[in-house]
Design an enzyme around this catalytic site. Structure first.
Site, short mmCIF file in Angstrom:
data_model
loop_
_atom_site.label_atom_id
_atom_site.label_comp_id
_atom_site.label_asym_id
_atom_site.label_seq_id
_atom_site.Cartn_x
_atom_site.Cartn_y
_atom_site.Cartn_z
CE1 TYR A 136 -3.25 -2.70 0.17
CE2 TYR A 136 -3.66 -2.63 2.41
CZ TYR A 136 -3.87 -3.24 1.31
OH TYR A 136 -4.69 -4.21 1.21
N GLY A 178 -18.46 -1.81 -1.29
CA GLY A 178 -18.63 -1.69 -2.78
C GLY A 178 -19.99 -1.79 -3.22
#
Length: 285
Positions: free
Chosen positions: A53, A210
Site C-alpha cells: 500500500y 462496494g
C-alpha cells in the site's frame, strides 16, 4: 463495540482498512493519523495494512509505517491487532504485480517487522496467489514464519475454497483468516464465507462498501440499503456492515477509510441491529 475472534485474539467486530491512506488520492499524513486515531477511539482494535500500500517504488511499506506511527501516538495503540500482508508489489507506475516466492515473502515479512516495530507480526497474510509459484510453496513460507515465531497468526487473501482448505492443511490447522472481496456489489465470495463459517476461520471482507458510494447514494441495484438506512436513521454504509455481521459470527469487515468521520461511522455499525425483515430485503437486493 461488539467483538469477534481471529484465532485466539478478540478484536472489534468492525476493523479498519488503511489502504486509502497510502495509494492514489491519499490525504496528507495529519488527516490519516486523525482517521486512525478516530477509529481506535471508536473501539476499533483491528487495522489491516500491507507492504504494497504505497504509490512510489521507493516508499514500500508507506502504509505500515503510517499505522505504526498512529499506534505509537495513541494510548490504546498496543491493544490493536495489526494485520499486514505480503506477496503483492507496486513498481511505482500505478500497476500491481505479484511475487509469491518463499524468498520474497520471507524478506517482506522481515521488512514489515521493522516498519511495525514488533518482534512478531500479529496477523500476516499471503496477499494474493501468484500463478508463477505453486500455492503450496507460498503458504509453506507462512508455515515457516509461524514456526519461527516471526508471525503470531497466518491468513490468506483472494483465495478460493480449494486454496483455503489447502492452506489450512499446510499450516496444520492454523489458518485463522481469509480476506476476500465481498460487498453488496460483489457477492461471489459467498462460497468462501460459508467455508470459513464451517471451519471457524475469520472471514475479512475487503472493500465491503462496494456499490455504496461515499455520498451515501446507492447504485440502482442496491436501493434496499438506502431504504433500510432511512428506516433506522443511519447511513447506508452502516446498514451494509451490519448486514455482513449478521451473515455469520466469523465475518469481520474491514472498511477502508481516510477521514475521521467515515472511520467513526463504520465503527458504529457494530451497534446496529437489523431485524429479519431488514435482512430479507437486503439479501434479496
Amino acid at each position: 463495540m461488539q467483538t469477534r475472534r481471529i484465532g485466539s485474539v478478540e478484536v472489534s467486530a468492525i476493523g479498519l482498512g488503511a489502504m486509502p491512506m497510502s495509494i492514489e488520492g491519499r490525504p496528507d499524513e495529519a488527516q490519516s493519523l486523525a482517521a486512525l486515531h478516530a477509529a481506535i477511539d471508536a473501539g476499533v482494535t483491528l487495522i489491516d495494512t500491507a507492504d504494497a500500500y504505497h504509490l512510489y517504488a521507493d516508499e514500500v511499506g508507506h502504509n505500515e509505517s503510517l499505522v505504526a506511527k498512529a499506534l505509537a501516538t495513541h494510548p490504546r495503540g498496543k491493544d490493536v491487532l495489526v494485520a499486514t500482508k505480503g506477496g503483492h508489489r507496486r513498481p511505482g507506475d500505478g500497476s500491481w504485480t505479484l511475487d509469491g516466492s518463499p524468498e520474497h515473502l520471507r524478506r517482506a515479512c522481515e521488512a514489515s517487522l521493522g516498519r511495525l516495530g514488533v518482534e512478531a507480526v500479529g496477523l500476516y497474510q499471503f496477499h494474493r496467489p501468484d500463478p508463477r509459484v505453486p500455492f503450496a510453496e507460498s503458504v509453506g513460507a507462512l508455515r515457516e514464519l509461524l514456526d519461527e515465531g516471526k508471525i503470531v497468526m497466518a491468513g490468506v487473501s483472494n483465495t478460493d475454497p480449494a486454496q483455503i482448505r489447502e492452506a489450512n492443511e499446510i499450516l496444520g490447522g492454523r489458518l485463522v483468516s481469509v480476506q476476500n472481496q465481498y460487498s453488496p456489489a460483489f457477492r461471489s465470495s459467498e462460497p468462501e464465507l460459508r467455508l470459513c463459517d464451517e471451519l471457524g476461520i475469520a472471514f475479512l471482507p475487503w472493500s465491503p462498501l462496494g456499490g455504496i458510494h461515499r455520498a451515501g447514494e446507492l447504485g440502482s441495484a442496491h436501493g434496499a440499503f438506502a431504504r433500510v438506512a432511512a428506516r433506522h436513521g443511519v447511513s447506508p454504509q452502516q446498514v451494509c456492515l451490519a448486514w455482513m455481521l449478521a451473515a455469520s459470527p466469523v465475518v469481520i469487515p474491514i472498511p477502508g477509510s481516510s477521514r475521521p468521520e467515515t472511520a467513526r461511522d463504520s465503527a458504529a455499525a457494530a451497534a446496529l441491529v437489523l431485524d429479519a425483515a431488514d435482512l430479507a430485503e437486503l439479501d434479496a437486493s
